[in-house]
Write a protein that holds these residues in place. Sequence first.
Motif, PDB file in Angstrom:
ATOM      1  N   THR A 220       3.909  -8.073  10.370  1.00  0.00           N
ATOM      2  CA  THR A 220       2.769  -7.888   9.479  1.00  0.00           C
ATOM      3  C   THR A 220       1.833  -6.830  10.058  1.00  0.00           C
ATOM      4  N   TYR A 224      -3.900  -1.874   5.240  1.00  0.00           N
ATOM      5  CA  TYR A 224      -3.401  -1.961   3.859  1.00  0.00           C
ATOM      6  C   TYR A 224      -3.662  -0.677   3.083  1.00  0.00           C
ATOM      7  N   THR A 225      -3.938   0.405   3.796  1.00  0.00           N
ATOM      8  CA  THR A 225      -3.967   1.741   3.193  1.00  0.00           C
ATOM      9  C   THR A 225      -3.128   2.664   4.072  1.00  0.00           C
ATOM     10  N   LEU A 227      -0.321   0.442   1.484  1.00  0.00           N
ATOM     11  CA  LEU A 227       0.056  -0.962   1.442  1.00  0.00           C
ATOM     12  C   LEU A 227       1.319  -1.221   2.264  1.00  0.00           C
ATOM     13  N   GLU A 228       2.287  -0.332   2.159  1.00  0.00           N
ATOM     14  CA  GLU A 228       3.454  -0.416   3.045  1.00  0.00           C
ATOM     15  C   GLU A 228       3.324   0.683   4.086  1.00  0.00           C
ATOM     16  N   ASP A 244       2.268  -7.436   4.011  1.00  0.00           N
ATOM     17  CA  ASP A 244       1.212  -6.429   4.080  1.00  0.00           C
ATOM     18  C   ASP A 244      -0.135  -7.077   4.378  1.00  0.00           C
ATOM     19  N   GLY A 245      -1.146  -6.248   4.667  1.00  0.00           N
ATOM     20  CA  GLY A 245      -2.433  -6.752   5.120  1.00  0.00           C
ATOM     21  C   GLY A 245      -3.431  -7.069   4.030  1.00  0.00           C
ATOM     22  N   LEU A 246      -3.122  -6.729   2.774  1.00  0.00           N
ATOM     23  CA  LEU A 246      -4.104  -6.956   1.719  1.00  0.00           C
ATOM     24  C   LEU A 246      -4.432  -8.439   1.558  1.00  0.00           C
ATOM     25  N   ARG A 272      -4.672  -9.289  -6.807  1.00  0.00           N
ATOM     26  CA  ARG A 272      -4.155  -8.191  -5.980  1.00  0.00           C
ATOM     27  C   ARG A 272      -4.158  -6.875  -6.763  1.00  0.00           C
TER      28      ARG A 272
END
Length: 285
Positions: A220, A224-225, A227-228, A244-246, A272
Amino acid sequence: MSLSGKAALAGVIGWPISHSRSPRLHGFWLKAYGIDGAYLPLAVAPEKLESAVLGLRDAGFRGLNVTIPHKEAVMALCDQVDETARRIGAVNTLVFDGEAIHGSNSDAFGFIENLKEAVPSHDFTTAPGLLLGAGGAAKAVAVALLDAGLPELLICNRSPERAERLAADLGTRAKPLAWARRAEALAGVGLLVNSTSLGMTGHPPLDLVLDRLPAGALVTDLVYTPLETGLLAAARARGCVTVDGLGMLLHQARPGFQAWFGVAPAVTAALRDFVLGDFVPGGDG
């Protein structure tokens, strides 16, 4: 939605604050649940922190989220600080109860809830983990993982002194590791977490070869910028489970929203998508 004179008010304080996605996130929930309330972004300079917090409390706000650079300094204004926040050394949520100010930290909760939602079958107790980074977010992650029963946590940071201090604060199951050994340490871990800014849009990439990482490991990235991130793409190509971190951002908001507005909100695909619809690289909180 129009507000009444009895609307519940909350917000997020930081300096700067224009990057924050928290107003969009909480605004989605306020509308979804039909709540008479508002959540506002509030730019507060460090030298104005005390007067701003006390002023908002006295003005009838239910509470606040706290983002950089105020998470540590705001602890001195709290009448009560919960145990998790004390261990992390930072507060990201304030609840006003009359004149009393209660401080807590939901970052650890948000991190572990994100993983549990994405991979409910993962057993944290069976293998060590490797944590990249030793900043404030890293400490929240470390507390969450050790509380989840991780048998050993290796902490690897570009500045070795920070990794050593963090490990010393966390106890015997946390061990510092030299940054140069990060790739060889992957052998045998069940979890890899990146809490650094490496790989974020506008930052250098994370230089890490995953050849020794077990194919069944969970990976993980708090970034998240995008997202992947490059790390997640490489781990997925290797056959690892990736998260992902979102979701950490979304889940960490739940306790505050419930305390201020009286509803336990859900993290959904629609949420999301809505938060991603106003995506500004480099934001925090």
